[in-house]
Design a protein around this motif. Structure first.
Motif, mmCIF file in Angstrom:
data_model
loop_
_atom_site.group_PDB
_atom_site.id
_atom_site.type_symbol
_atom_site.label_atom_id
_atom_site.label_comp_id
_atom_site.label_asym_id
_atom_site.label_seq_id
_atom_site.Cartn_x
_atom_site.Cartn_y
_atom_site.Cartn_z
ATOM 1 N N THR A 98 0.839 -1.190 0.000
ATOM 2 C CA THR A 98 0.000 0.000 0.000
ATOM 3 C C THR A 98 0.879 1.247 0.000
ATOM 4 O O THR A 98 1.931 1.266 0.621
ATOM 5 C CB THR A 98 -0.960 0.047 1.207
ATOM 6 N N GLY A 99 0.449 2.263 -0.705
ATOM 7 C CA GLY A 99 1.215 3.498 -0.758
ATOM 8 C C GLY A 99 0.590 4.617 0.038
ATOM 9 O O GLY A 99 0.970 5.764 -0.104
ATOM 10 N N ALA A 100 -0.369 4.316 0.860
ATOM 11 C CA ALA A 100 -1.098 5.330 1.621
ATOM 12 C C ALA A 100 -0.283 5.760 2.841
ATOM 13 O O ALA A 100 -0.504 5.306 3.955
ATOM 14 C CB ALA A 100 -2.461 4.797 2.045
ATOM 15 N N THR A 101 0.694 6.657 2.607
ATOM 16 C CA THR A 101 1.555 7.113 3.692
ATOM 17 C C THR A 101 1.533 8.630 3.809
ATOM 18 O O THR A 101 1.127 9.335 2.891
ATOM 19 C CB THR A 101 3.025 6.679 3.466
ATOM 20 N N GLU A 129 -3.021 12.689 13.227
ATOM 21 C CA GLU A 129 -3.536 13.330 12.014
ATOM 22 C C GLU A 129 -3.403 12.404 10.809
ATOM 23 O O GLU A 129 -4.328 12.288 10.008
ATOM 24 C CB GLU A 129 -2.797 14.641 11.748
ATOM 25 N N ALA A 130 -2.254 11.753 10.680
ATOM 26 C CA ALA A 130 -2.060 10.823 9.561
ATOM 27 C C ALA A 130 -3.102 9.712 9.609
ATOM 28 O O ALA A 130 -3.761 9.417 8.595
ATOM 29 C CB ALA A 130 -0.649 10.234 9.594
ATOM 30 N N LYS A 131 -3.274 9.115 10.754
ATOM 31 C CA LYS A 131 -4.234 8.011 10.890
ATOM 32 C C LYS A 131 -5.661 8.489 10.659
ATOM 33 O O LYS A 131 -6.462 7.771 10.059
ATOM 34 C CB LYS A 131 -4.068 7.325 12.243
ATOM 35 N N ASP A 132 -5.988 9.696 11.129
ATOM 36 C CA ASP A 132 -7.327 10.253 10.884
ATOM 37 C C ASP A 132 -7.591 10.428 9.399
ATOM 38 O O ASP A 132 -8.740 10.396 8.951
ATOM 39 C CB ASP A 132 -7.498 11.606 11.591
ATOM 40 N N ARG A 133 -6.543 10.607 8.621
ATOM 41 C CA ARG A 133 -6.663 10.757 7.173
ATOM 42 C C ARG A 133 -6.539 9.421 6.438
ATOM 43 O O ARG A 133 -6.486 9.396 5.213
ATOM 44 C CB ARG A 133 -5.597 11.730 6.657
ATOM 45 N N GLY A 134 -6.432 8.329 7.194
ATOM 46 C CA GLY A 134 -6.303 7.012 6.590
ATOM 47 C C GLY A 134 -4.915 6.741 6.025
ATOM 48 O O GLY A 134 -4.754 5.895 5.143
ATOM 49 N N LEU A 135 -3.916 7.436 6.542
ATOM 50 C CA LEU A 135 -2.550 7.297 6.056
ATOM 51 C C LEU A 135 -1.657 6.680 7.126
ATOM 52 O O LEU A 135 -1.891 6.868 8.320
ATOM 53 C CB LEU A 135 -1.995 8.674 5.667
ATOM 54 N N HIS A 136 -0.628 5.967 6.690
ATOM 55 C CA HIS A 136 0.335 5.397 7.636
ATOM 56 C C HIS A 136 1.530 6.340 7.741
ATOM 57 O O HIS A 136 2.172 6.628 6.735
ATOM 58 C CB HIS A 136 0.798 4.011 7.175
ATOM 59 N N PRO A 137 1.842 6.848 8.934
ATOM 60 C CA PRO A 137 2.969 7.771 9.072
ATOM 61 C C PRO A 137 4.307 7.042 8.973
ATOM 62 O O PRO A 137 4.476 5.957 9.526
ATOM 63 C CB PRO A 137 2.765 8.379 10.460
#
Length: 171
Positions: A98-101, A129-137
């Protein structure tokens, strides 16, 4: 340079004798002054930017925060989309498919304000904030920056890999 991935658990602090808030434009001068102190004390960033305020406001900026201690800017962190030269997003994507970072960067705490949990608090804001946006920091850290690496390890971040630092990396 080391690339790190955020822990899967909540790292939010509970009680802190300081405040954090979204960075606003009028904070940039104070942030640049604190960054200068950090650079002179620790050598971060490795290459001093010609325009510190612009360096703090990357084109790929998602959000940024400042921490204040006793009413003074004491720390800073940025969350941004990945850019060329960021190793961690590519490593995370290759490992997980997954590229959701989101990249955590520009984290610094004034030398006079250390020991109050400011780095941990700012990291928690960026991770949340990253997790709230569905992203992995994720983040990249210069291997010689042992204090930063120790903080990330204490907070539960995992080493993804080590890589050679590329010139022009945003740090």
């Amino acid at each position: 340079m080391k690339s790190e991935s955020a822990p899967g658990t909540d790292v939010s602090p509970t009680t802190w004798p300081l405040s954090t808030q979204q960075r606003i434009d009028r904070d940039l001068g104070d942030c640049a002054r604190v960054l200068r102190e950090v650079h002179e004390h620790d050598g971060y960033p490795v290459n001093w930017p010609g325009l510190p305020e612009a360096w703090l406001t990357t084109p790929s900026l998602v959000a940024s925060w400042v921490a204040e201690l006793h009413g003074r800017v004491a720390g800073h962190v940025v969350l941004s989309r990945s850019a060329a030269g960021d190793a961690a997003p590519g490593l995370w994507s290759a490992r997980t498919g997954t590229g959701a970072t989101a990249v955590v960067s520009r984290l610094f705490v004034a030398p006079w304000a250390r020991g109050h949990g400011i780095g941990a608090l700012l990291m928690a804001r960026a991770v949340t904030e990253a997790k709230d946006r569905g992203l992995h920091p994720v983040l990249d850290v210069v291997a010689s920056d042992t204090a930063a690496a120790a903080l990330y390890e204490r907070l539960g971040w995992r080493l993804l890999a080590t890589a050679e630092r590329q010139c022009g990396h945003r740090g």
